[in-house]
Design a protein around this motif. Structure first.
Motif, PDB file in Angstrom:
ATOM      1  N   SER A  37      -7.598  -6.180  -4.638  1.00 18.01           N
ATOM      2  CA  SER A  37      -7.568  -6.725  -3.271  1.00 18.01           C
ATOM      3  C   SER A  37      -6.960  -8.121  -3.251  1.00 18.01           C
ATOM      4  O   SER A  37      -6.194  -8.463  -2.339  1.00 18.01           O
ATOM      5  CB  SER A  37      -8.978  -6.741  -2.666  1.00 18.01           C
ATOM      6  OG  SER A  37      -9.840  -7.561  -3.432  1.00 18.01           O
ATOM      7  N   TYR A  38      -7.268  -8.943  -4.259  1.00 17.00           N
ATOM      8  CA  TYR A  38      -6.680 -10.288  -4.304  1.00 17.00           C
ATOM      9  C   TYR A  38      -5.182 -10.210  -4.605  1.00 17.00           C
ATOM     10  O   TYR A  38      -4.385 -10.973  -4.058  1.00 17.00           O
ATOM     11  CB  TYR A  38      -7.382 -11.149  -5.349  1.00 17.00           C
ATOM     12  CG  TYR A  38      -6.857 -12.573  -5.388  1.00 17.00           C
ATOM     13  CD1 TYR A  38      -7.009 -13.425  -4.291  1.00 17.00           C
ATOM     14  CD2 TYR A  38      -6.194 -13.055  -6.506  1.00 17.00           C
ATOM     15  CE1 TYR A  38      -6.518 -14.722  -4.315  1.00 17.00           C
ATOM     16  CE2 TYR A  38      -5.693 -14.351  -6.542  1.00 17.00           C
ATOM     17  CZ  TYR A  38      -5.861 -15.176  -5.442  1.00 17.00           C
ATOM     18  OH  TYR A  38      -5.366 -16.466  -5.459  1.00 17.00           O
ATOM     19  N   ALA A  86       0.796 -10.433   0.166  1.00 12.04           N
ATOM     20  CA  ALA A  86       0.903 -10.479   1.632  1.00 12.04           C
ATOM     21  C   ALA A  86       1.147 -11.896   2.111  1.00 12.04           C
ATOM     22  O   ALA A  86       1.903 -12.114   3.073  1.00 12.04           O
ATOM     23  CB  ALA A  86      -0.377  -9.925   2.259  1.00 12.04           C
ATOM     24  N   ASP A  87       0.531 -12.898   1.445  1.00 13.58           N
ATOM     25  CA  ASP A  87       0.753 -14.299   1.819  1.00 13.58           C
ATOM     26  C   ASP A  87       2.209 -14.710   1.613  1.00 13.58           C
ATOM     27  O   ASP A  87       2.690 -15.654   2.240  1.00 13.58           O
ATOM     28  CB  ASP A  87      -0.154 -15.224   1.007  1.00 13.58           C
ATOM     29  CG  ASP A  87      -1.618 -15.122   1.422  1.00 13.58           C
ATOM     30  OD1 ASP A  87      -1.878 -14.578   2.518  1.00 13.58           O
ATOM     31  OD2 ASP A  87      -2.488 -15.576   0.657  1.00 13.58           O
ATOM     32  N   HIS A  96      -3.174  -7.834  -3.647  1.00 13.75           N
ATOM     33  CA  HIS A  96      -2.518  -7.497  -2.380  1.00 13.75           C
ATOM     34  C   HIS A  96      -2.469  -8.714  -1.453  1.00 13.75           C
ATOM     35  O   HIS A  96      -1.479  -8.927  -0.736  1.00 13.75           O
ATOM     36  CB  HIS A  96      -3.247  -6.342  -1.698  1.00 13.75           C
ATOM     37  CG  HIS A  96      -3.011  -5.011  -2.336  1.00 13.75           C
ATOM     38  ND1 HIS A  96      -1.746  -4.489  -2.518  1.00 13.75           N
ATOM     39  CD2 HIS A  96      -3.870  -4.074  -2.839  1.00 13.75           C
ATOM     40  CE1 HIS A  96      -1.830  -3.297  -3.094  1.00 13.75           C
ATOM     41  NE2 HIS A  96      -3.121  -3.026  -3.298  1.00 13.75           N
ATOM     42  N   LYS A  97      -3.508  -9.531  -1.472  1.00  8.18           N
ATOM     43  CA  LYS A  97      -3.551 -10.704  -0.592  1.00  8.18           C
ATOM     44  C   LYS A  97      -2.477 -11.716  -0.950  1.00  8.18           C
ATOM     45  O   LYS A  97      -1.780 -12.226  -0.062  1.00  8.18           O
ATOM     46  CB  LYS A  97      -4.922 -11.374  -0.662  1.00  8.18           C
ATOM     47  CG  LYS A  97      -5.036 -12.631   0.199  1.00  8.18           C
ATOM     48  CD  LYS A  97      -6.361 -13.314   0.064  1.00  8.18           C
ATOM     49  CE  LYS A  97      -6.454 -14.518   1.002  1.00  8.18           C
ATOM     50  NZ  LYS A  97      -5.375 -15.511   0.782  1.00  8.18           N
TER      51      LYS A  97
END
Length: 309
Positions: free
Chosen positions: A238-239, A245-246, A241-242
């Protein structure tokens, strides 16, 4: 590469504004074309095509040109464009950024998103419209390079003005189809160099740097996926992907884009088979490789290779 010149002086004064607006939209992309009120509209466009790349030169009185969201939705044009100022100063707005260009300076801008050009006086530009499908650049790379002033007298930017000037002189010559395709690739290579000459602002996220490095080093592994990247970087999926995405990217999209860019480059040389190239870049199934390549570049791997011959 026939050269066409269109000049408002050939049109009756009462018809000039409509004629000029149609000329601009037909030779560039659909735009709201608004000359400064109060004067006679005068303008000139010269146009030539090199394969699917369009070369234009435009001069006129002060104007505002606006590409609206509605025009983007209705259009099928999908170009990354360069505007090199030859005369006058212009404010260019796109993607939340503003740039001002004067003689010898240029900007990149994207026809698939709204933009504005506002000139402060009479102007002249050289403009190049290159199909985005032929550029091995990610959407994030292209979006990061728009509405930024490039100096056409220094660095990699200094390659552009002499190239456009030489193309102005060359367009009268008839080239065979293979010659035009090769010339269009040269223009595309300059677009790539300009986009990638930009240095991102701010300190990079070290986890993102490590993840990108791991991806680059393991592109040939067909099992490369977000879970494997996250495990190698000791972070959660999840991190991972974050942080992508940022940076306006996705993990899967980054893996796919780098693989396809590598395959695009390898297909220019004949010593490897198409199947071997796909496998080298983590796409061992020929049908999957061909579909992904066509979706990204608008042609099959075989068609791309044949175009290089």
């Amino acid at each position: 590469m026939a050269l066409v010149t269109i000049d408002t002086s050939a049109v009756a004064e009462n018809d000039r504004l409509d004629f000029w607006r149609s000329t601009v939209c037909d030779n560039f992309v659909a735009l709201d074309v608004t000359p400064t009120p109060g004067g006679l509209v005068t303008g000139r466009v010269t146009a030539a095509n090199v394969a699917d790349t369009h070369l234009r030169r435009i001069s006129s009185v002060p104007h505002t040109f606006v590409r609206t969201e509605g025009q983007v939705r209705r259009a099928d044009e999908d170009y990354l464009q360069i505007a090199l100022a030859r005369r006058g100063r212009t404010l260019v707005v796109q993607d939340g950024r503003e740039a001002v260009i004067g003689p010898g300076e240029f900007v990149l801008y994207d026809s698939s998103r709204p933009f504005t050009f506002a000139t402060s006086d009479s102007f002249e530009y050289s403009v190049c419209l290159h199909p985005k499908r032929d550029l091995p650049l990610s959407a994030a790379e292209m979006a990061a390079s728009t509405a930024i002033t490039f100096d056409g007298r220094r660095g990699v930017g200094a390659l552009l003005p002499p190239l456009l000037s030489s193309l102005d002189r060359a367009v009268a010559d008839e080239l065979p189809e293979a010659g035009e395709a090769a010339l269009a690739r040269t223009i595309g290579d300059l677009f790539v160099a300009l986009v990638r000459s930009r240095v991102p602002d701010g300190a990079p996220n070290l986890h993102l740097v490590r993840a990108r490095a791991y991806i680059t080093a393991h592109l040939g592994d067909p099992d490369l996926d977000p879970a494997r990247v996250a495990a190698a970087c000791a972070i959660s999926v999840s991190y991972l992907h974050k942080i992508f995405a940022d940076a306006d990217e996705s993990v899967a999209g980054s893996i796919r884009e780098q693989r396809l860019q590598g395959a695009w480059a390898d297909l220019r040389t004949p010593h490897l088979s198409i199947g071997a190239i796909g496998a080298r870049w983590g796409m061992p199934d020929p049908a999957t490789f061909s579909r992904a390549f066509r979706s990204r570049f608008g042609c099959s791997p075989r068609e791309h290779r044949q175009a290089q011959i």
